[in-house]
Design a protein around this motif. Structure first.
Motif, mmCIF file in Angstrom:
data_model
loop_
_atom_site.group_PDB
_atom_site.id
_atom_site.type_symbol
_atom_site.label_atom_id
_atom_site.label_comp_id
_atom_site.label_asym_id
_atom_site.label_seq_id
_atom_site.Cartn_x
_atom_site.Cartn_y
_atom_site.Cartn_z
ATOM 1 N N LEU A 104 0.235 -15.497 -3.560
ATOM 2 C CA LEU A 104 -0.159 -14.098 -3.733
ATOM 3 C C LEU A 104 0.855 -13.397 -4.626
ATOM 4 C CD1 LEU A 104 -1.288 -13.127 -0.118
ATOM 5 C CD2 LEU A 104 -2.618 -14.129 -1.978
ATOM 6 N N PHE A 108 2.260 -9.784 -6.232
ATOM 7 C CA PHE A 108 2.281 -8.340 -6.044
ATOM 8 C C PHE A 108 2.991 -7.611 -7.185
ATOM 9 C CE2 PHE A 108 1.953 -10.354 -1.909
ATOM 10 C CZ PHE A 108 0.924 -9.640 -1.310
ATOM 11 N N GLY A 156 -2.563 -8.492 1.276
ATOM 12 C CA GLY A 156 -2.977 -9.043 -0.011
ATOM 13 C C GLY A 156 -4.100 -8.255 -0.654
ATOM 14 N N GLY A 177 -2.056 -6.669 -3.415
ATOM 15 C CA GLY A 177 -2.052 -7.749 -4.387
ATOM 16 C C GLY A 177 -2.737 -7.342 -5.680
ATOM 17 N N SER A 195 -5.172 -11.915 -6.656
ATOM 18 C CA SER A 195 -4.694 -12.204 -5.308
ATOM 19 C C SER A 195 -5.663 -11.675 -4.254
ATOM 20 C CB SER A 195 -3.298 -11.586 -5.092
ATOM 21 O OG SER A 195 -2.333 -12.242 -5.882
ATOM 22 N N GLU A 248 6.062 -6.076 -0.431
ATOM 23 C CA GLU A 248 4.843 -6.141 -1.222
ATOM 24 C C GLU A 248 4.403 -4.759 -1.705
ATOM 25 O OE1 GLU A 248 5.652 -9.621 0.868
ATOM 26 O OE2 GLU A 248 5.329 -7.619 1.749
#
Length: 333
Positions: free
Chosen positions: A28, A30, A114, A118, A122, A290
């Motif tokens: 994933l 970010f 996510g 993301g 992602s 994230e």
């Protein structure tokens, strides 16, 4: 030299790294590419709500509790989920498997972080993974009723419980909660996640979500699993956590499980204790990495306000349950 609160933050972030990130956030992205807003982007209600990781996790527990009032979901879990214990023959035992619960929580956190923060690819990736698992969950309850995780009615119920759980936990336990029309923005934005999982005819406001949940009442029941997970006989602190989860449910759902609210003063006091615990953890841990990376990704603006999930129902390739399990195992190494 670190101040005490900085030391605690480092410890909590290290634990999150070891328990969650290194197992469930693999692949994933970010921080890149610059300008990609993902499905929501800066200024969105979803970014605000999901930035409080501890309230988000609590909201997921609230959603899980109310969704299993559907007997089909209870039996989906008994037949397919790693959440429940199993005997030597592989038969489900109506008790939570701690290791399985930890894995399930890790995947859930990865999905809701996510899809929120993301980049577009992602978000698409974690949605594909969840859809692939849903496609394999089909079977028959002991009473002969069939269940199918791709059933539009099931998807609508599941979606409504999730958005209700997260949004209600946010209202109660976020230090700066969205309310009224601002909270309805969250409901309206989050529908992108529901569409990415194949949902249709989904509620887009708090009032619509309450109506949607209530419309399923004739299909609901106090299942064995829900009965075992509630009541005054649970050990502390589990009973306190259980009360806080049940406290977020609509009145009719509380009646279904025999839950009675305490008087307003006691209820406020209980909520204050839970608020302090959730926000104490959030203050100690600090914002999720994230979220900070996503903010950096769009600090110079975005190409568009947000992207949309690309999934068209019925277009996923067929993937076997065994292949999905191997994929999960590889991501958990």
């Amino acid at each position: 030299m670190d101040l005490p609160h900085q030391h605690v933050e480092r410890l909590l972030q290290r634990k999150f790294d070891q328990d969650i990130r290194k197992h469930y956030f693999r692949g994933l992205e970010f921080a890149e590419p610059a300008g990609d807003p993902g499905w929501f982007g800066p200024g969105s209600a979803v970014w605000h709500v999901h930035s409080h990781t501890e309230a988000l996790i609590f909201g997921l527990q609230c959603a899980a509790y109310i969704e299993r009032l559907d007997p089909s979901i209870y039996w989906m879990g008994m037949h397919h989920s790693r959440l429940v214990k199993r005997d030597d023959q592989g038969n489900a035992i109506p008790a939570v498997d701690p290791k399985g619960a930890a894995v399930r929580l890790g995947h859930s956190i990865a999905f809701f972080i996510g899809t929120a923060y993301g980049n577009t690819e992602s978000a698409e990736r974690v949605a594909r993974t969840v859809r692939a698992m849903h496609h394999t969950i089909k079977g028959t309850r002991p009473d002969g009723a069939a269940y199918d995780a791709d059933d539009p009615q099931w998807l609508r119920w599941n979606y409504a419980t999730v958005v209700w759980g997260i949004a209600t936990a946010h209202e109660l336990y976020h230090p700066n909660p969205l309310r009224g029309k601002k909270l309805d923005r969250y409901y309206g934005e989050f529908i992108r996640v529901g569409h990415a999982l194949g949902g249709t005819d989904l509620p887009t406001t708090k009032a619509e979500t309450l109506d949607c949940l209530h419309s399923y009442l004739p299909r609901l029941a106090l299942t064995h699993g829900a009965a075992m997970a509630t009541g005054p006989n649970l050990p502390m602190p589990q009973s306190a956590i259980d009360w806080a989860i049940r406290d977020t449910m609509p009145r009719w759902a509380k009646q279904l499980i025999g839950h009675t609210d305490p008087n307003p003063i006691e209820r406020a006091a209980r909520r204050a204790i839970v608020w302090s615990a959730i926000n104490g953890l959030h203050t100690a841990a600090g914002p999720a990495r994230e979220f900070r990376e996503a903010q950096q990704r769009v600090k110079n603006g975005t190409t568009v306000p947000h992207t949309e999930p690309s999934y068209v129902p019925g277009t996923d390739p067929q993937v076997s349950r065994a292949d999905i399990e191997r994929s999960f195992a590889a991501s958990s190494l």
